[in-house]
Design an enzyme around this catalytic site. Structure first.
Site, short mmCIF file in Angstrom:
data_model
loop_
_atom_site.label_atom_id
_atom_site.label_comp_id
_atom_site.label_asym_id
_atom_site.label_seq_id
_atom_site.Cartn_x
_atom_site.Cartn_y
_atom_site.Cartn_z
N LYS A 1 45.67 69.96 57.89
CA LYS A 1 46.47 69.15 56.98
C LYS A 1 47.84 69.00 57.64
CE LYS A 1 49.12 68.77 53.95
NZ LYS A 1 50.33 67.96 54.15
N GLU B 1 53.60 81.72 59.53
CA GLU B 1 54.88 81.69 60.25
C GLU B 1 55.82 80.90 59.37
OE1 GLU B 1 57.82 80.46 62.27
OE2 GLU B 1 56.44 79.62 63.78
N CYS C 1 62.36 76.69 63.55
CA CYS C 1 62.38 77.94 62.78
C CYS C 1 63.05 79.06 63.58
CB CYS C 1 60.98 78.34 62.34
SG CYS C 1 59.80 78.34 63.68
N GLU D 1 68.42 79.48 54.88
CA GLU D 1 67.98 78.66 56.02
C GLU D 1 68.35 77.21 55.75
OE1 GLU D 1 63.71 78.08 56.61
OE2 GLU D 1 64.00 78.26 58.76
P1 ADP Z 1 58.94 71.33 54.31
O1 ADP Z 1 59.52 71.40 52.91
O2 ADP Z 1 59.89 71.69 55.33
O3 ADP Z 1 58.14 70.08 54.53
P2 ADP Z 1 56.71 72.85 53.54
O4 ADP Z 1 56.49 74.30 53.62
O5 ADP Z 1 56.88 72.24 52.18
O6 ADP Z 1 57.91 72.52 54.43
O7 ADP Z 1 55.53 72.05 54.24
C1 ADP Z 1 54.77 72.51 55.31
C2 ADP Z 1 53.34 72.08 55.08
O8 ADP Z 1 52.84 72.70 53.90
C3 ADP Z 1 53.15 70.57 54.87
O9 ADP Z 1 51.95 70.17 55.51
C4 ADP Z 1 53.04 70.46 53.37
O10 ADP Z 1 52.33 69.33 52.93
C5 ADP Z 1 52.28 71.73 53.04
N1 ADP Z 1 52.44 72.18 51.65
C6 ADP Z 1 53.53 72.08 50.86
N2 ADP Z 1 53.29 72.61 49.64
C7 ADP Z 1 52.01 73.05 49.65
C8 ADP Z 1 51.16 73.69 48.69
N3 ADP Z 1 51.58 73.97 47.47
N4 ADP Z 1 49.91 74.00 49.07
C9 ADP Z 1 49.47 73.74 50.31
N5 ADP Z 1 50.20 73.13 51.25
C10 ADP Z 1 51.46 72.78 50.94
#
Ligand code: ADP
Length: 489
Positions: A184, A260, A294, A393
């Protein structure tokens, strides 16, 4: 197959890649992909959810127990090597896509992101051949030996800052260990991941082994993947808060997790270090990739006797960084990923002022750049150690500088955080380097350098910066299961 980027329009529509074929969402839903450097729409992206994740997981399960299992280790290694070769052959196209998606300078994508993506495959293609297990003789009673098998169908959830580099850092060992994958990609950066589908196919990866489903996180493809009962493990890179949510969904079927997460990494500069070297690397560890790394050394601590000399040179070199069009080879810093992120990073500048900080340089949109999410590289001094800008961060081109007087004091401050990803220590005193490094609570500690990577080493964070380590044998520990076989003699 996939229509990739067109040279004239620099646009690309992104489809899912499921069971070896590109496809739209079942309900044909899409969302727009925006170039953060121009704010223009550069394509549509298929918006996946539970249905598409179901299809991808079914395909991955079938391939795991079918063609992928039948392929010998030697042959699998060759296929994985070929993926790296094709990435290098298509470096110009992939680098352009990465730049259009992320706003990072094109030279950086070409120098770092894409070559490293290829190397991830080349490295694990070699490494997988030499992976062994343990055997124990129990006197004349029994012999024990362990066998290693793939963990199964693995969900790979990826961030947007180093899209292809981080995705392949997971996918290469995942495939090397014999697993199948459902990936994903981050919603902001779907392009290079999309092309990886046809690259894997060309390399000889059987249909269903690598699947890509686009979409969002919460209540969307990300959530569907992390709670899917037929997914055995999740490797996730992203925000700490997202890690918490994924852990809750993954808990329902007790999935194996590798995380990570965020960092607020100290960059500790002792007075005896070589200041020119410090400045050259600190410019990178502060502002490369717009600070959206990061591992970025965003908390700078300087021993008081060299504070003024450091600041003078650091500010001067920061002033020389050209911010602008990522396609211009002179741009050292590009655009931030999105409007929302730009606003979030900018909100910290307001917080810094409210907290009594002094924005020594930067802190605003560069003159003449009215479109695109550009922010000047920013240095903040004069903050209290407990201020939010020092604690949280920011994930942008913003660093704080704090002075220190004593070794123990800087160790204590460096560790005064929930994060524990990386740290850099600058000193020419050998004993001090070892002494301080052993006391810093971080998974990755660099002495007189930053981001120098050997892919055999353990990579990951402690505290709220991660769970587990990846790299070399550590990746195999995550992407495989061991069975001990005990034979009574
Ligand atoms: P950022 O806010 O910097 O985009 P995230 O941690 O939200 O960082 O996103 C990293 C990845 O995790 C993306 O692919 C995002 O779509 C996915 N993601 C965000 N929220 C969820 C969730 N609740 N469950 C699974 N994947 C998620």
């Amino acid at each position: 197959m996939m229509a990739s980027v067109t040279a004239e329009t620099k646009t690309m529509d992104c489809l899912h890649f499921i069971n070896g074929k590109y496809c739209s969402s079942v309900d044909h839903k899409t969302f727009e992909n925006i170039n953060p450097a121009t704010e223009e729409v550069i394509g549509t992206v298929a918006e996946g959810g539970k249905k598409e994740i179901d299809l991808a997981v079914t395909a991955a399960r079938k391939a795991l127990n079918g063609p992928w299992k039948e392929i010998s280790t030697q042959e699998r290694s060759k296929i994985i090597r070929r993926i790296g070769d094709i990435i290098l052959k298509r470096i110009d196209e992939l680098a352009m896509l990465e730049t259009l998606d992320t706003g990072k300078p094109l030279w950086l994508a070409k120098q770092l992101d894409i070559p490293r993506a290829a190397y991830n495959f080349h490295f694990f293609a070699d490494y997988m051949i030499s992976v062994g297990t343990e055997a124990y003789e129990q006197d004349n009673i029994a012999i024990n030996y362990a066998v290693r098998r793939p963990v199964g169908v693995v969900g790979l959830i990826n961030p947007w800052n180093l899209p292809l580099l981080l995705l392949t850092w997971k996918l290469a060992p995942c495939l090397a260990a014999g697993n199948t994958a459902v990936m994903k990609p981050a919603e902001w950066t779907p392009m290079t991941a999309t092309l990886l589908g046809e690259i894997c196919k060309e390399a000889g990866v059987p249909d269903g082994v690598v699947n890509i489903v686009h979409g969002f996180g919460p209540d969307s493809a990300g959530a569907a993947l992390s709670e899917h009962p037929d997914v055995d493990a999740i490797s996730f890179t992203g925000e700490t808060s997202t890690g918490t949510v994924i852990m809750q969904s993954a808990a329902k079927t007790l999935k194996k997790l590798s995380y990570e997460l965020g960092g607020k990494n100290p960059n500790i500069i002792f007075a005896d270090s070589d200041l020119d070297e410090v400045i050259e690397t600190t410019i990178k560890s502060s502002f490369i990739n717009q600070g959206e790394v990061c591992l970025s050394g965003s908390r700078i601590y300087v021993e008081r006797p060299v504070l003024d000399a450091f600041m003078e040179k650091f500010v001067q070199k920061t002033k020389e960084l050209t911010v602008g069009d990522p396609l211009d080879p002179n741009s050292k810093v590009g655009a931030l990923i999105s409007k929302e992120h730009y606003e979030r990073v900018s909100s910290y500048l307001k917080i810094a002022r409210e907290e009594g900080g002094n924005i020594v340089i930067g802190g605003k949109r560069p003159a003449g750049l009215d479109k695109g999410y550009y922010l000047e590289p920013t240095i903040i001094a004069g903050l209290d150690r407990n201020s939010r800008c020092v604690k949280e961060e920011i994930f942008g081109p913003v660093v704080t500088v704090l002075p220190f007087d004593k070794e123990e004091e800087v160790i204590e401050q460096a560790n005064d955080t929930h994060y524990g990803l990386s740290a850099t220590i600058w000193t020419n005193d050998l004993r001090r380097a070892h002494r301080v490094a052993r006391q810093i609570e971080a998974g990755i500690i660099w002495v007189n350098t930053w981001f120098l990577r050997d892919l055999r080493t353990p990579f990951g964070g402690m505290k709220r910066s991660g769970i587990g380590r990846e790299g070399g044998m550590h990746s195999f520990e995550f992407y495989t299961e061991l069975s001990n076989i005990c034979i009574k003699l």
